[in-house]
Design a protein around this motif. Structure first.
Motif, PDB file in Angstrom:
ATOM      1  N   ILE A   1      50.078  22.563 103.059  1.00  0.00           N
ATOM      2  CA  ILE A   1      51.243  22.993 103.826  1.00  0.00           C
ATOM      3  C   ILE A   1      51.469  22.066 105.016  1.00  0.00           C
ATOM      4  CG2 ILE A   1      52.143  24.821 105.331  1.00  0.00           C
ATOM      5  CD1 ILE A   1      50.828  26.823 103.368  1.00  0.00           C
ATOM      6  N   ALA A   2      50.391  21.728 105.723  1.00  0.00           N
ATOM      7  CA  ALA A   2      50.506  20.847 106.885  1.00  0.00           C
ATOM      8  C   ALA A   2      50.987  19.454 106.486  1.00  0.00           C
ATOM      9  CB  ALA A   2      49.171  20.758 107.609  1.00  0.00           C
ATOM     10  N   GLU A   3      50.643  19.034 105.291  1.00  0.00           N
ATOM     11  CA  GLU A   3      51.119  17.736 104.803  1.00  0.00           C
ATOM     12  C   GLU A   3      52.603  17.776 104.443  1.00  0.00           C
ATOM     13  OE1 GLU A   3      48.563  17.067 101.522  1.00  0.00           O
ATOM     14  OE2 GLU A   3      46.842  16.450 102.747  1.00  0.00           O
ATOM     15  N   GLN A   4      53.084  18.936 104.001  1.00  0.00           N
ATOM     16  CA  GLN A   4      54.479  19.046 103.563  1.00  0.00           C
ATOM     17  C   GLN A   4      55.444  19.225 104.727  1.00  0.00           C
ATOM     18  OE1 GLN A   4      55.245  18.538 100.219  1.00  0.00           O
ATOM     19  NE2 GLN A   4      53.074  18.007 100.348  1.00  0.00           N
ATOM     20  N   ILE A   5      55.004  19.851 105.809  1.00  0.00           N
ATOM     21  CA  ILE A   5      55.862  20.058 106.976  1.00  0.00           C
ATOM     22  C   ILE A   5      55.779  18.814 107.855  1.00  0.00           C
ATOM     23  CG2 ILE A   5      56.250  21.446 109.042  1.00  0.00           C
ATOM     24  CD1 ILE A   5      55.092  23.836 107.558  1.00  0.00           C
ATOM     25  N   PRO A   6      56.894  18.170 108.135  1.00  0.00           N
ATOM     26  CA  PRO A   6      56.855  16.929 108.906  1.00  0.00           C
ATOM     27  C   PRO A   6      56.118  17.082 110.238  1.00  0.00           C
ATOM     28  CG  PRO A   6      59.036  17.257 107.968  1.00  0.00           C
ATOM     29  CD  PRO A   6      58.270  18.523 107.711  1.00  0.00           C
ATOM     30  N   ASP A   7      55.115  16.207 110.424  1.00  0.00           N
ATOM     31  CA  ASP A   7      54.373  16.111 111.694  1.00  0.00           C
ATOM     32  C   ASP A   7      53.641  17.394 112.076  1.00  0.00           C
ATOM     33  OD1 ASP A   7      55.304  13.440 112.127  1.00  0.00           O
ATOM     34  OD2 ASP A   7      57.200  14.258 112.861  1.00  0.00           O
ATOM     35  N   ALA A   8      53.351  18.257 111.112  1.00  0.00           N
ATOM     36  CA  ALA A   8      52.646  19.506 111.429  1.00  0.00           C
ATOM     37  C   ALA A   8      51.208  19.230 111.828  1.00  0.00           C
ATOM     38  CB  ALA A   8      52.681  20.442 110.231  1.00  0.00           C
ATOM     39  N   ARG A   9      50.685  20.078 112.674  1.00  0.00           N
ATOM     40  CA  ARG A   9      49.277  20.045 113.051  1.00  0.00           C
ATOM     41  C   ARG A   9      48.518  21.062 112.200  1.00  0.00           C
ATOM     42  NH1 ARG A   9      49.351  19.759 119.709  1.00  0.00           N
ATOM     43  NH2 ARG A   9      51.221  18.431 119.894  1.00  0.00           N
ATOM     44  N   LEU A  10      47.239  20.841 112.049  1.00  0.00           N
ATOM     45  CA  LEU A  10      46.388  21.731 111.249  1.00  0.00           C
ATOM     46  C   LEU A  10      45.127  22.064 112.019  1.00  0.00           C
ATOM     47  CD1 LEU A  10      45.566  23.055 108.456  1.00  0.00           C
ATOM     48  CD2 LEU A  10      44.486  20.848 107.940  1.00  0.00           C
ATOM     49  N   TYR A  11      44.770  23.345 112.018  1.00  0.00           N
ATOM     50  CA  TYR A  11      43.451  23.756 112.523  1.00  0.00           C
ATOM     51  C   TYR A  11      42.847  24.745 111.536  1.00  0.00           C
ATOM     52  CZ  TYR A  11      39.564  25.090 115.428  1.00  0.00           C
ATOM     53  OH  TYR A  11      38.289  25.282 115.894  1.00  0.00           O
ATOM     54  N   VAL A  12      41.669  24.403 111.011  1.00  0.00           N
ATOM     55  CA  VAL A  12      40.940  25.291 110.111  1.00  0.00           C
ATOM     56  C   VAL A  12      39.712  25.813 110.841  1.00  0.00           C
ATOM     57  CG1 VAL A  12      39.704  25.493 107.933  1.00  0.00           C
ATOM     58  CG2 VAL A  12      41.767  24.076 108.055  1.00  0.00           C
ATOM     59  N   PHE A  13      39.631  27.120 111.010  1.00  0.00           N
ATOM     60  CA  PHE A  13      38.492  27.721 111.688  1.00  0.00           C
ATOM     61  C   PHE A  13      37.240  27.560 110.837  1.00  0.00           C
ATOM     62  CE2 PHE A  13      41.717  29.674 114.227  1.00  0.00           C
ATOM     63  CZ  PHE A  13      41.092  29.981 115.433  1.00  0.00           C
ATOM     64  N   PRO A  14      36.203  26.959 111.385  1.00  0.00           N
ATOM     65  CA  PRO A  14      34.938  26.907 110.651  1.00  0.00           C
ATOM     66  C   PRO A  14      34.297  28.292 110.621  1.00  0.00           C
ATOM     67  CG  PRO A  14      34.648  26.004 112.848  1.00  0.00           C
ATOM     68  CD  PRO A  14      36.115  26.292 112.696  1.00  0.00           C
ATOM     69  N   VAL A  15      33.388  28.493 109.673  1.00  0.00           N
ATOM     70  CA  VAL A  15      32.746  29.801 109.526  1.00  0.00           C
ATOM     71  C   VAL A  15      32.029  30.221 110.809  1.00  0.00           C
ATOM     72  CG1 VAL A  15      30.953  31.061 108.269  1.00  0.00           C
ATOM     73  CG2 VAL A  15      32.562  29.613 107.022  1.00  0.00           C
ATOM     74  N   ALA A  16      31.545  29.255 111.566  1.00  0.00           N
ATOM     75  CA  ALA A  16      30.855  29.583 112.820  1.00  0.00           C
ATOM     76  C   ALA A  16      31.783  30.245 113.832  1.00  0.00           C
ATOM     77  CB  ALA A  16      30.254  28.317 113.428  1.00  0.00           C
ATOM     78  N   GLU A  17      33.100  30.055 113.679  1.00  0.00           N
ATOM     79  CA  GLU A  17      34.062  30.647 114.606  1.00  0.00           C
ATOM     80  C   GLU A  17      34.712  31.908 114.041  1.00  0.00           C
ATOM     81  OE1 GLU A  17      35.454  26.622 117.026  1.00  0.00           O
ATOM     82  OE2 GLU A  17      36.827  27.530 115.581  1.00  0.00           O
TER      83      GLU A  17
END
Length: 277
Positions: free
Chosen positions: A235-251
């Motif tokens: 999704i972040a790749e398809q939306i122009p200039d989108a940012r991505l944050y994936v929460f790691p399991v530790a969070e």
């Protein structure tokens, strides 16, 4: 809490913390409630507005309107009610679908920034998608599985089915208080509302909308969610200039990082909303 009434006569309930700045309007997921955003309503140093969508929480539960397009119209009317010339818009799960539908129909003229939290581009793996497309989308069900779930939700054991479905969105063992809170909130949506809405929600394919999202966007995923983080990367790749944050399991290790770890979620969200670019 406050209320407003939609054009088709449905009274919806919302909360406004009365903060300053551009309002952050937050939309919850399927079968959930605005109370899920308790850590943001009280924890963010800005104006936050949350809404119980029709059929959910303490909003009215009519016997009509359970489709994503109608919920997007509700959102449009709600923004009119707020009198907001500009908002930041956040959708979690199905709430992101409502936002995509709104942007598709109404455009982004009223939206300053957009946040999509843990929602696949398409939930159902329909037969005309290739395996690669199904993986990219993050599809959760095949068509038979979706129909089966809907039938069980509408049946005599619907309450247990709903609890099992939502519990599967946690990969680890949630804190007892947190799970009891979630269990209580998801009881508010009756099957006559939840089942057709789930079917309509899962039938949507937002891939053609994503490249046309033309406002600064943050996509949030979670390693411990039932939604594949790779689908959030897509999704972040398809939306122009989108940012991505994936929460790691530790969070956080569920579909609900804003509930599990509100402090960290608020920090990630706040940094994006306060960015100058």
């Amino acid at each position: 809490m406050s209320t407003f009434t939609t054009a088709d006569g449905v009274t919806l309930t919302y909360r406004d913390n009365g903060g300053s700045g551009t309002p952050l309007v937050m939309l919850h997921g399927w079968g959930q409630t605005q109370a899920m955003f308790r850590g943001q309503l009280d924890g963010l140093d800005r104006r936050v507005v949350t809404l119980d969508q029709r059929g959910h929480g303490v909003s009215e539960k009519p016997h009509h309107g359970y489709r994503i397009a109608r919920l997007a119209q509700d959102l449009h009317e709600f923004l009119d009610h707020l009198g907001a010339a500009e908002v930041d818009l956040l959708g979690h799960s199905m709430g992101a679908s409502v936002c995509w539908s709104y942007l598709d129909q109404r455009g982004s003229g009223r939206v300053r920034r957009f946040v999509a939290v843990d929602q696949p581009a398409a939930v159902a793996a329909v037969p005309w998608m290739s395996r690669t497309e199904q993986t990219q989308c993050g599809a959760i069900f095949d068509v038979a599985g979706l129909l089966g779930l809907g039938g069980e939700l509408a049946g005599e054991k619907g309450d247990a089915t709903r609890e099992d479905f939502v519990r599967s969105m946690f990969s680890g063992e949630p804190r007892a208080e947190l799970w009891e809170f979630v269990r209580e909130e998801i009881r508010s949506t009756p099957a006559y509302a939840g089942v057709p809405l789930l079917f309509d929600h899962c039938a949507q394919d937002w891939r053609d909308v994503l490249p046309r999202v033309d406002v600064p966007t943050l996509v949030i995923g979670c390693d411990g969610s039932h939604v594949a983080p790779s689908s959030q990367e897509y999704i972040a790749e398809q939306i122009p200039d989108a940012r991505l944050y994936v929460f790691p399991v530790a969070e956080a290790d569920s579909h609900f990082p804003f509930l599990e770890n509100p402090e960290r979620f608020n920090a990630v969200l706040g940094e994006f909303l306060d960015a100058t670019k």
